[in-house]
Design a protein around this motif. Structure first.
Motif, PDB file in Angstrom:
ATOM      1  N   UNK A 253      -9.644  17.206  80.769  1.00 11.26           N
ATOM      2  CA  UNK A 253      -9.336  17.884  79.507  1.00 11.26           C
ATOM      3  C   UNK A 253      -9.452  16.872  78.379  1.00 11.26           C
ATOM      4  N   UNK A 254     -10.453  17.045  77.532  1.00 12.00           N
ATOM      5  CA  UNK A 254     -10.738  16.049  76.497  1.00 12.00           C
ATOM      6  C   UNK A 254      -9.692  16.004  75.399  1.00 12.00           C
ATOM      7  N   UNK A 255      -8.779  16.986  75.377  1.00 13.77           N
ATOM      8  CA  UNK A 255      -7.730  16.991  74.365  1.00 13.77           C
ATOM      9  C   UNK A 255      -6.396  16.451  74.848  1.00 13.77           C
ATOM     10  N   UNK A 256      -6.329  16.061  76.126  1.00 10.02           N
ATOM     11  CA  UNK A 256      -5.091  15.536  76.679  1.00 10.02           C
ATOM     12  C   UNK A 256      -5.234  14.058  77.030  1.00 10.02           C
ATOM     13  N   UNK A 257      -4.097  13.370  77.072  1.00 11.38           N
ATOM     14  CA  UNK A 257      -4.084  11.939  77.334  1.00 11.38           C
ATOM     15  C   UNK A 257      -3.113  11.621  78.459  1.00 11.38           C
ATOM     16  N   UNK A 258      -3.445  10.583  79.229  1.00  6.66           N
ATOM     17  CA  UNK A 258      -2.586  10.139  80.328  1.00  6.66           C
ATOM     18  C   UNK A 258      -2.299   8.647  80.172  1.00  6.66           C
ATOM     19  N   UNK A 259      -1.178   8.215  80.702  1.00  5.96           N
ATOM     20  CA  UNK A 259      -0.820   6.800  80.649  1.00  5.96           C
ATOM     21  C   UNK A 259      -1.625   6.019  81.678  1.00  5.96           C
ATOM     22  N   UNK A 260      -1.705   4.713  81.475  1.00 10.09           N
ATOM     23  CA  UNK A 260      -2.397   3.808  82.399  1.00 10.09           C
ATOM     24  C   UNK A 260      -1.392   2.809  82.932  1.00 10.09           C
ATOM     25  N   UNK A 261      -1.339   2.702  84.251  1.00  8.27           N
ATOM     26  CA  UNK A 261      -0.423   1.771  84.894  1.00  8.27           C
ATOM     27  C   UNK A 261      -1.172   0.475  85.172  1.00  8.27           C
ATOM     28  N   UNK A 262      -0.734  -0.614  84.558  1.00  8.94           N
ATOM     29  CA  UNK A 262      -1.426  -1.893  84.687  1.00  8.94           C
ATOM     30  C   UNK A 262      -0.981  -2.625  85.936  1.00  8.94           C
ATOM     31  N   UNK A 263      -1.912  -3.025  86.801  1.00  7.63           N
ATOM     32  CA  UNK A 263      -1.541  -3.850  87.958  1.00  7.63           C
ATOM     33  C   UNK A 263      -0.932  -5.168  87.496  1.00  7.63           C
ATOM     34  N   UNK A 264      -0.089  -5.750  88.335  1.00  5.91           N
ATOM     35  CA  UNK A 264       0.564  -7.006  87.961  1.00  5.91           C
ATOM     36  C   UNK A 264      -0.242  -8.223  88.348  1.00  5.91           C
ATOM     37  N   UNK A 265      -1.350  -8.008  89.113  1.00  2.96           N
ATOM     38  CA  UNK A 265      -2.081  -9.168  89.635  1.00  2.96           C
ATOM     39  C   UNK A 265      -3.410  -9.397  88.933  1.00  2.96           C
ATOM     40  N   UNK A 266      -3.592  -8.772  87.749  1.00  7.48           N
ATOM     41  CA  UNK A 266      -4.805  -9.034  86.976  1.00  7.48           C
ATOM     42  C   UNK A 266      -4.406  -9.324  85.537  1.00  7.48           C
ATOM     43  N   UNK A 267      -5.386  -9.746  84.737  1.00  2.15           N
ATOM     44  CA  UNK A 267      -5.091 -10.244  83.408  1.00  2.15           C
ATOM     45  C   UNK A 267      -4.916  -9.144  82.372  1.00  2.15           C
ATOM     46  N   UNK A 268      -4.015  -8.209  82.635  1.00  2.00           N
ATOM     47  CA  UNK A 268      -3.597  -7.255  81.604  1.00  2.00           C
ATOM     48  C   UNK A 268      -2.086  -7.229  81.646  1.00  2.00           C
ATOM     49  N   UNK A 269      -1.476  -7.576  80.514  1.00  2.00           N
ATOM     50  CA  UNK A 269      -0.037  -7.689  80.488  1.00  2.00           C
ATOM     51  C   UNK A 269       0.651  -6.344  80.550  1.00  2.00           C
ATOM     52  N   UNK A 270       1.914  -6.343  80.917  1.00  2.00           N
ATOM     53  CA  UNK A 270       2.684  -5.109  80.945  1.00  2.00           C
ATOM     54  C   UNK A 270       3.025  -4.696  79.532  1.00  2.00           C
ATOM     55  N   UNK A 271       3.248  -3.391  79.353  1.00  2.00           N
ATOM     56  CA  UNK A 271       3.585  -2.858  78.042  1.00  2.00           C
ATOM     57  C   UNK A 271       4.990  -3.323  77.680  1.00  2.00           C
ATOM     58  N   UNK A 272       5.119  -3.887  76.505  1.00  2.00           N
ATOM     59  CA  UNK A 272       6.431  -4.372  76.072  1.00  2.00           C
ATOM     60  C   UNK A 272       7.207  -3.248  75.409  1.00  2.00           C
TER      61      UNK A 272
END
Length: 203
Positions: free
Chosen positions: A184-203
């Motif tokens: 659905x192009x009008x809806x959005x979902x959250x993204x869960x960032x893995x802890x073992x790659x170079x993307x920090x957790x959401x503060x």
């Protein structure tokens, strides 16, 4: 035309693409984003949808990712680089006099406008909108940014106006926050960032 940095990034990305066939299970799990539940729609996208409702009412029944092969890889690399050089980067305040305004760019635009242009170009090439997802991230300096996620059977790849090469999402320096839903192009979902790659957790 690619500069030296663009050529190097493309070579690295091609090596990544070639190595995926023999990737182990741990790498494969990092190559794909893990999404959560429905989340808030960015205000800029909400207003864009009010102006162009047909853009945000696409329902995709087939949400299978695109099959990655040499031709598809060349397509997304070329669209990313060509559109990056086609548009001059300017902020919404500089263009429209407002903080946030999503629109298809003509000659100038900001990050969301680049994403919209690349998404449209790839859809016109026959790519399903289910596999072309506007994605909101946070840069290492904390500034908000938007990129285009391309879903493939070899991983989720990112088209970015700040980089001419195409990279797997797990190889970028961003914190991933949310993206369009595949069905659905009008809806959005959250993204869960893995802890073992170079993307920090959401503060």
């Amino acid at each position: 035309m690619f500069g030296v940095a663009g050529v190097v990034k493309t070579m690295v990305a091609m090596a990544l693409f070639g190595g995926m066939l023999g990737a182990n299970a741990a790498f494969a799990s990092e190559a794909f984003m893990t999404t959560g539940g429905l989340t808030s729609q960015p205000i800029g996208h909400y207003e864009f949808c009010k102006r162009l409702p047909e853009e945000c009412s696409i329902r995709s029944r087939n949400v299978m990712p695109e099959k990655m092969n040499h031709d598809f890889w060349q397509l997304i690399v070329n669209v990313n680089s060509n559109d990056n050089h086609k548009i001059k980067p300017l902020t919404d305040m500089e263009i429209y006099g407002v903080e946030e305004y999503w629109a298809y760019p003509d000659k100038v635009g900001d990050c969301e406008d680049y994403v919209l242009l690349k998404r449209r170009d790839l859809m016109q090439s026959g790519i399903s909108p289910a596999n072309l997802l506007i994605t909101v991230v946070r840069k290492p300096d904390g500034e908000g940014h938007a990129v285009l996620t391309v879903r493939t059977d070899k991983g989720d790849f990112v088209l970015d106006n700040l980089v001419d090469g195409v990279e797997n999402w797990s190889e970028t320096p961003y914190t991933y926050l949310k993206r369009q839903a595949t069905n659905n192009s009008g809806r959005w979902v959250s993204i869960e960032a893995p802890t073992n790659i170079l993307v920090g957790s959401v503060q």
